[in-house]
Design a protein around this motif. Structure first.
Motif, PDB file in Angstrom:
ATOM      1  N   GLU B  21       0.780  -1.195  -0.090  1.00 42.05           N
ATOM      2  CA  GLU B  21       0.122  -0.124   0.055  1.00 42.05           C
ATOM      3  C   GLU B  21       0.978   1.228   0.010  1.00 42.05           C
ATOM      4  OE1 GLU B  21      -4.117  -0.086   2.477  1.00 42.05           O
ATOM      5  OE2 GLU B  21      -2.401  -0.760   3.421  1.00 42.05           O
ATOM      6  N   ASN B  22       0.978   1.892  -1.323  1.00 43.12           N
ATOM      7  CA  ASN B  22       1.406   3.121  -1.098  1.00 43.12           C
ATOM      8  C   ASN B  22       3.166   3.124  -0.618  1.00 43.12           C
ATOM      9  OD1 ASN B  22      -0.404   4.806  -2.548  1.00 43.12           O
ATOM     10  ND2 ASN B  22      -1.499   4.755  -0.644  1.00 43.12           N
ATOM     11  N   VAL B  23       3.673   2.249  -0.799  1.00 39.95           N
ATOM     12  CA  VAL B  23       5.135   1.956  -0.160  1.00 39.95           C
ATOM     13  C   VAL B  23       6.192   2.663  -1.275  1.00 39.95           C
ATOM     14  CG1 VAL B  23       6.814   0.182  -0.006  1.00 39.95           C
ATOM     15  CG2 VAL B  23       4.691  -0.302   0.827  1.00 39.95           C
ATOM     16  N   SER B  24       6.996   3.279  -0.576  1.00 35.39           N
ATOM     17  CA  SER B  24       8.114   4.204  -1.198  1.00 35.39           C
ATOM     18  C   SER B  24       9.262   3.886  -0.433  1.00 35.39           C
ATOM     19  CB  SER B  24       7.758   5.656  -1.523  1.00 35.39           C
ATOM     20  OG  SER B  24       7.721   6.191  -0.357  1.00 35.39           O
ATOM     21  N   LYS B  25      10.511   4.287  -0.971  1.00 35.79           N
ATOM     22  CA  LYS B  25      11.736   4.002  -0.356  1.00 35.79           C
ATOM     23  C   LYS B  25      12.680   4.993  -1.017  1.00 35.79           C
ATOM     24  CE  LYS B  25      14.920   2.231   2.413  1.00 35.79           C
ATOM     25  NZ  LYS B  25      14.620   2.008   3.803  1.00 35.79           N
ATOM     26  N   VAL B  26      13.122   5.657   0.155  1.00 37.16           N
ATOM     27  CA  VAL B  26      14.387   6.676  -0.279  1.00 37.16           C
ATOM     28  C   VAL B  26      15.444   6.209   0.682  1.00 37.16           C
ATOM     29  CG1 VAL B  26      14.883   9.008   0.007  1.00 37.16           C
ATOM     30  CG2 VAL B  26      12.580   8.513  -0.418  1.00 37.16           C
ATOM     31  N   PHE B  27      16.694   6.070  -0.133  1.00 34.67           N
ATOM     32  CA  PHE B  27      17.922   5.797   0.691  1.00 34.67           C
ATOM     33  C   PHE B  27      18.514   7.220   1.214  1.00 34.67           C
ATOM     34  CE2 PHE B  27      17.539   2.013  -1.712  1.00 34.67           C
ATOM     35  CZ  PHE B  27      17.509   0.827  -0.670  1.00 34.67           C
ATOM     36  N   HIS B  28      18.693   7.167   2.436  1.00 31.96           N
ATOM     37  CA  HIS B  28      19.305   8.598   3.019  1.00 31.96           C
ATOM     38  C   HIS B  28      20.886   8.598   3.095  1.00 31.96           C
ATOM     39  CE1 HIS B  28      15.531  10.329   3.815  1.00 31.96           C
ATOM     40  NE2 HIS B  28      14.942   9.212   4.249  1.00 31.96           N
TER      41      HIS B  28
END
Ligand SMILES: Nc1ncnc2c1ncn2[C@@H]1O[C@H](COP(=O)(O)OP(=O)(O)OP(=O)(O)O)[C@@H](O)[C@H]1O
Ligand SMILES: [Mg+2]
Lengths: 272, 273
Positions: B21-28
């Motif tokens: 469900e509306n999954v997002s990923k940002v690598f910091h």
């Protein structure tokens, strides 16, 4: 085995190759050097008090064996005890450094830094504290051999890749399993590199310690023989120390090959 | 072409085995600063379904797999498996990683058996199962070979066996056949479909190959170039069991052609020269 008709050149070649396989080429070189040494001393009539011939040294080892053996045993036990204790301290310490932020940041840098202190300089101090017995020798052996074991074990334990840890976690591995089944085996080659290096350093440590204050041991014998200008006797003791060092190195290397069979052995014959 | 957003691609709660469900990923905090690896993605996977993810390199396919396994946490959104929110490593699945991740100190068989050892399974039973899996992927005779003695394709096959050993209900595969020759690949595709039919396994399958995705899947998910989002979901309406000859079927080739077109419009393929 197939029975092919004999062709003598082929056979002779085979025999040489078989001997070559058993006796490493380096041993032939050594033998040549010894022969050369013997020849020079004999032909040039070099006196024994300057450079004894290999045959004279061999004779000295035979004649002096009753004194060499007990002193060699003293040095050997200093090395064995110091080295074992070093391993027992260094490996758990490395584990604690890898697992604990505090150890890593508050202790590890000090261990690395302490290596700049020349151990020979500290030796007389140890004599004052621990007297002339075995204790200061063992302490110096520990100090010498402990460092490469710690450094290499830490490096090895850190070599576990993130992918391996992902795999472990996806299987539901607990901390023990991660250590025993992933980190430790991954670290073994590096740990053994440290253990091998430490064998050489532990022998040096024992001899230094005996130079500085002892009434037994091969280091002590060398010192006494030196004071009496007995060169052959010094060589005899040096050869015994070398034999101890080489055997020790050989045992650890053998153990390494047994415990790390998955590692490709470096090929020394240039064929690899 | 319908762009999937929000919950419009979601089926009713009851039938979804895996719900993204509306999954997002940002690598910091990398050297390049923050990297947006995955735009919000929503997808439902039914139990027993075979879903392929198709997308260009770097679009976030592996990232999505890591999020599904719980090994990485999403920057936003939710993943539920059987209604339960994933918020840590989920061990109730099998993963074939993009790199084979074999342990170099274990032989092929022992690498497969690691799965059973860690889980505290019955080792006798596990060994028999591991041997039959290895023979399925034609590795009989290599049970004792160390990873360094195996080819890339052989290593990947060992890692597939490892992922299957504990008969997971959900299998995540990241380009599992990428390192294989065409023939072994064909065989393993068939073996995998057979296993799915036998075990009622749900498969999340990442690939770069359009024909492979069409051949294996119930649905093919098309992702855009980085940062990835779902561009299209194609139902593959081909009968099972599927045979190799089906790849010449006009219906099969038309799926392949239309997916190729989709990637052309996305700018993944440029044909002018
Ligand atoms: N640990 C990480 N740290 C920083 N950036 C990452 C990390 N992992 C992935 N990325 C970035 O996220 C993006 C998506 O990576 P991902 O591995 O999911 O791509 P992919 O679709 O699997 O590609 P490929 O088909 O080449 O395997 C890439 O741009 C990558 O640079
Ligand atoms: Mg990937």
């Amino acid at each position: 085995m197939t029975s092919v008709p004999d062709h003598s050149p082929r056979i002779r070649n085979d025999i040489f190759r078989r001997i070559g396989a058993i006796v490493p080429p380096a041993l032939w070189t050594l033998l040549l050097l010894v022969i050369f040494w013997q020849a020079i001393v004999t032909l040039r009539n070099i006196p024994e008090y300057i450079l004894p011939a290999p045959s004279q040294i061999a004779g000295e080892i035979g004649n002096y064996w009753h004194r060499l053996l007990p002193n060699a045993l003293v040095t050997l036990s200093e090395i064995a005890l110091g080295y074992s204790l070093a391993v027992l301290i260094a490996v758990p310490l490395a584990v604690s450094i890898v697992y604990s932020q505090v150890m890593q940041r508050a202790v590890y840098p000090l261990i690395v830094l302490s290596q700049t202190v020349p151990k020979v300089a500290v030796a007389p101090l140890l004599l004052t504290w621990f007297g002339y017995g075995m204790t200061p020798k063992i302490v110096i052996v520990i100090m010498m051999s402990f460092f490469p074991i710690v450094i290499n074990s830490v490096m090895g334990l850190r070599a576990t890749t993130p992918e391996m840890l992902y795999l472990a976690r996806s299987m539901g591995a607990n901390g023990w399993q991660v250590f025993w089944k992933f980190r430790l085996p991954k670290a073994l080659p590096s740990v053994f590199a440290g253990l091998r290096l430490a064998t050489v350093l532990s022998v040096i440590g024992a001899i230094i310690a005996e130079f500085i204050g002892a009434d037994k041991g091969l280091g002590y014998l060398i010192l006494i023989a030196g004071a009496n200008f007995d060169i052959a006797r010094q060589f005899a003791a040096i050869i015994l120390i070398t034999v101890i060092g080489m055997s020790f190195f050989g045992i650890i290397s053998w153990l390494e090959r047994r415990l790390i069979p998955w590692q490709e052995q470096p090929q020394l014959d240039g064929k690899g | 072409m319908n762009i999937m957003t929000d919950t419009q691609s979601l089926t009713p709660e009851s039938t979804a085995h895996v719900r993204i469900e509306n999954v997002s990923k940002v690598f910091h905090g990398g050297r390049k600063g923050d990297v947006e690896a995955l735009r919000p993605v929503s997808l439902d996977i039914k139990r027993g379904e075979f879903v392929s993810i198709l997308g260009p390199s770097g679009c976030g396919k592996s990232t999505l797999l890591m999020l599904l396994s719980g090994l990485l946490g999403p920057s936003a959104g939710n993943i539920r498996i059987d209604g339960k929110k994933v918020d840590g490593p989920n061990s109730d699945l099998g993963i074939v990683f993009q790199q084979d991740v074999l342990l170099e100190w274990r032989g092929a068989l022992d690498n497969v058996l690691l799965q059973a050892e860690i889980r505290g399974a019955d080792m006798k039973e596990a060994e028999a199962k591991a041997r039959s899996l290895l023979s399925m992927v034609s590795l009989t005779g290599f049970e004792d070979a160390y990873p360094r003695e195996l080819s890339g394709g052989m290593r990947q096959r060992v890692s597939i066996c490892r992922a299957l050993l504990h008969e997971p209900p959900l299998l995540l595969m990241d380009e599992p056949f990428g390192a294989l020759d065409a023939m072994t690949r064909d065989q393993l595709q068939i073996d995998l479909m057979k296993l799915c039919a036998e075990r009622d396994m749900t498969v999340f399958f990442i690939t770069h190959s359009i024909p492979e995705a069409v051949f294996l899947s119930d649905r093919v998910v098309v992702m855009t170039p980085r940062p990835g989002r779902i561009e299209d979901i194609v139902e593959i309406d081909l009968p099972r069991p599927r045979r190799l000859a089906m790849r010449e079927d006009p219906k099969f080739t038309s799926y392949v052609r239309s997916l190729t077109e989709t990637f052309k419009t996305l700018g993944v393929f440029r044909e002018e020269y």
